[in-house]
Design an enzyme around this catalytic site. Structure first.
Site, PDB file in Angstrom:
ATOM      1  N   ARG A 106       0.853  -1.185   0.000  1.00 45.11           N
ATOM      2  CA  ARG A 106       0.000   0.000   0.000  1.00 45.11           C
ATOM      3  C   ARG A 106       0.893   1.239   0.000  1.00 45.11           C
ATOM      4  O   ARG A 106       1.900   1.295   0.728  1.00 45.11           O
ATOM      5  CB  ARG A 106      -0.898   0.022   1.238  1.00 45.11           C
TER       6      ARG A 106
ATOM      7  N   HIS B 272      -1.168   0.099  -9.867  1.00 45.63           N
ATOM      8  CA  HIS B 272      -1.726  -0.848  -8.889  1.00 45.63           C
ATOM      9  C   HIS B 272      -2.295  -2.096  -9.594  1.00 45.63           C
ATOM     10  O   HIS B 272      -3.495  -2.366  -9.519  1.00 45.63           O
ATOM     11  CB  HIS B 272      -2.815  -0.160  -8.042  1.00 45.63           C
TER      12      HIS B 272
ATOM     13  N   GLU C 140      -3.611   7.377  -4.550  1.00 47.14           N
ATOM     14  CA  GLU C 140      -3.955   6.826  -5.882  1.00 47.14           C
ATOM     15  C   GLU C 140      -5.279   7.384  -6.387  1.00 47.14           C
ATOM     16  O   GLU C 140      -6.203   7.539  -5.596  1.00 47.14           O
ATOM     17  CB  GLU C 140      -4.080   5.291  -5.791  1.00 47.14           C
TER      18      GLU C 140
HETATM   19  C1  DGY Z   1      -5.409  -6.220  -2.834  1.00 46.97           C
HETATM   20  O1  DGY Z   1      -6.035  -7.246  -3.087  1.00 46.97           O
HETATM   21  O2  DGY Z   1      -5.325  -5.757  -1.709  1.00 46.97           O
HETATM   22  C2  DGY Z   1      -4.708  -5.553  -3.981  1.00 46.97           C
HETATM   23  O3  DGY Z   1      -4.101  -4.392  -3.624  1.00 46.97           O
HETATM   24  C3  DGY Z   1      -5.627  -5.343  -5.150  1.00 46.97           C
HETATM   25  O4  DGY Z   1      -5.837  -6.551  -5.732  1.00 46.97           O
END
Ligand code: DGY
Length: 318
Positions: free
Chosen positions: A229, A276, A258
Site C-alpha cells: 500500500r 496498482h 492513488e
Molecule cells: C489487494 O487485493 O489488496 C490488492 O491491492 C488489489 O488486488
C-alpha cells in the site's frame, strides 16, 4: 428469500457455475446503489466503508471486499454493528509476488528507461557504458512483512541465489527452510538489504513506516519495491532519497493518493511506476471475485464466511 447486494462495480469475469447457481437459488439481486434494504456489499478497495456508510444500510450483514487488503474498511465499525467483513487472501498471492519481481528486475536493470531510450531514437550504437544497472543475483533481498505475498516474493529469490532477510511477527520456519531466509529486526532489514520489498498491510502502525529516517539507514544504492500500500512509504521523503542517490531506484505499484502520484516521482528516471496491477491477471481476478462471492453467500445464509476478518462480529449480532 431474496437478497439485495450493493455491487458498485460490475465484474466482467465468468464465474464458476456452482456460484452462479447459488446466487440464483438465493435470489441475489445486485444493485448499483446502497439503500436501507441492502443486505450485503461486494466492493473494491476504492469504496470506503465507514460508519457513515454502514449507517445507511441497517440490514447489512456482510461487507465482502474483493481484495486481500482491507484498509478501505472500518472493521471496528463493522464489528460494532454485527457486520462481518471479508477479504480475498491466497488467490492473488502468486500474481502479486510475480509483479513485485517484475518491478525489482525492471528497477535494477533500468528496463523501462532503456525502452524509453530506444523508442526515443537515442540508440545509435552499442556502447560500453549505456544504461548500466544493478546486479540482482547473489545480493540481499529484504522482505518487510513475510505474510503470504512476502513469502512468495522471497521464494522467487532462491532462483537468483539471493540471501533473504525478513521481518515478521512470527518466525516462518517453512519459509526459512525453503529459502534459508533469516528473520531480523526492522533496523537490520533496512541496513542490510540491497532490495527492500514492502509486504505489510496498511494500518495506523505502518502508515509512513518508511520515511526520511529509514531511507538514511538503508544501504546507499539500495532499491525499494512496494506492491503493498502506498501510504506505508512517505512519498516526499522517497523523492528526496532517490534524487540524492541514497536509493538507486524504486519500483512502485502503489501510491499515497492513488491514482495521483507525487509529481516528483514522475520526473525521475530511476522510478518504475505501475497503476496498482499486482493482482491484475485473468485467473487471479476471476478467483478474487469468486472468493468474494463465496464469502458473501456464506454470510447471507447465516454461515461463517471462509475469509471473515472479524468473525466475532457475528457473535455481536446474536
Ligand atoms: C489487494 O487485493 O489488496 C490488492 O491491492 C488489489 O488486488
Amino acid at each position: 428469500m431474496a437478497f439485495r447486494v450493493y455491487r458498485p462495480y460490475v465484474f466482467p469475469d465468468t464465474i464458476a457455475p456452482e456460484i452462479a447457481k447459488e446466487l440464483k437459488r438465493l435470489g441475489v439481486k445486485f444493485e448499483p446503489e446502497l439503500h436501507e434494504e441492502t443486505d450485503a456489499i461486494v466492493c473494491l478497495l476504492g469504496v470506503k466503508v465507514d460508519a457513515a456508510l454502514l449507517g445507511r444500510a441497517p440490514r447489512l450483514r456482510v461487507v465482502s471486499n474483493v481484495a486481500v487488503g482491507y484498509d478501505n474498511i472500518d472493521v471496528a465499525a463493522c464489528t460494532a454493528r454485527g457486520v462481518v467483513a471479508t477479504n480475498t487472501p491466497d488467490v492473488l498471492t502468486e500474481a502479486t509476488a510475480d509483479l513485485a519481481w517484475a518491478l525489482l528486475l525492471a528497477a535494477a536493470r533500468r528496463v523501462p528507461e532503456a525502452e524509453r531510450f530506444v523508442r526515443a531514437g537515442k540508440w545509435k550504437r552499442w556502447d560500453w557504458t549505456t544504461l548500466r544497472g544493478a546486479d540482482v543475483h547473489g545480493r540481499t533481498l529484504g522482505i518487510l512483512g513475510a505474510g503470504r505475498i512476502g513469502q512468495a516474493t522471497g521464494h522467487r529469490a532462491v532462483g537468483f541465489s539471493m540471501e533473504v532477510l525478513y521481518t515478521s511477527r512470527q518466525r516462518r520456519l517453512l519459509f526459512e527452510h525453503t529459502t534459508l531466509a533469516r528473520r531480523v529486526d526492522f533496523k537490520t532489514l533496512l541496513r542490510e538489504s540491497d532490495f527492500l520489498s514492502v509486504h505489510v498491510p496498511l494500518s495506523k502502525e505502518t502508515r509512513h513506516l518508511i520515511g526520511a529516517k529509514e531511507f538514511s539507514m538503508m544501504k546507499p544504492g539500495a532499491i525499494l519495491i512496494n506492491t503493498a500500500r502506498g501510504p506505508i512509504v512517505h512519498e516526499a521523503a522517497l523523492v528526496k532519497a532517490l534524487k540524492s542517490g541514497r536509493l538507486a531506484a524504486a519500483g512502485l505499484d502503489v501510491f499515497e493518493q492513488e491514482p495521483a502520484i507525487h509529481p516528483g516521482l514522475l520526473k525521475l528516471e530511476n522510478v518504475v511506476v505501475l497503476p496498482h496491477i499486482g493482482s491484475a491477471t485473468d485467473s487471479a481476478r476471476r478467483r478474487m471475485v469468486e472468493t468474494a462471492l463465496r464469502n458473501c453467500l456464506a454470510a447471507l445464509k447465516g454461515e461463517m464466511p471462509p475469509n471473515a476478518i472479524n468473525a466475532h462480529a457475528l457473535e455481536q449480532k446474536k
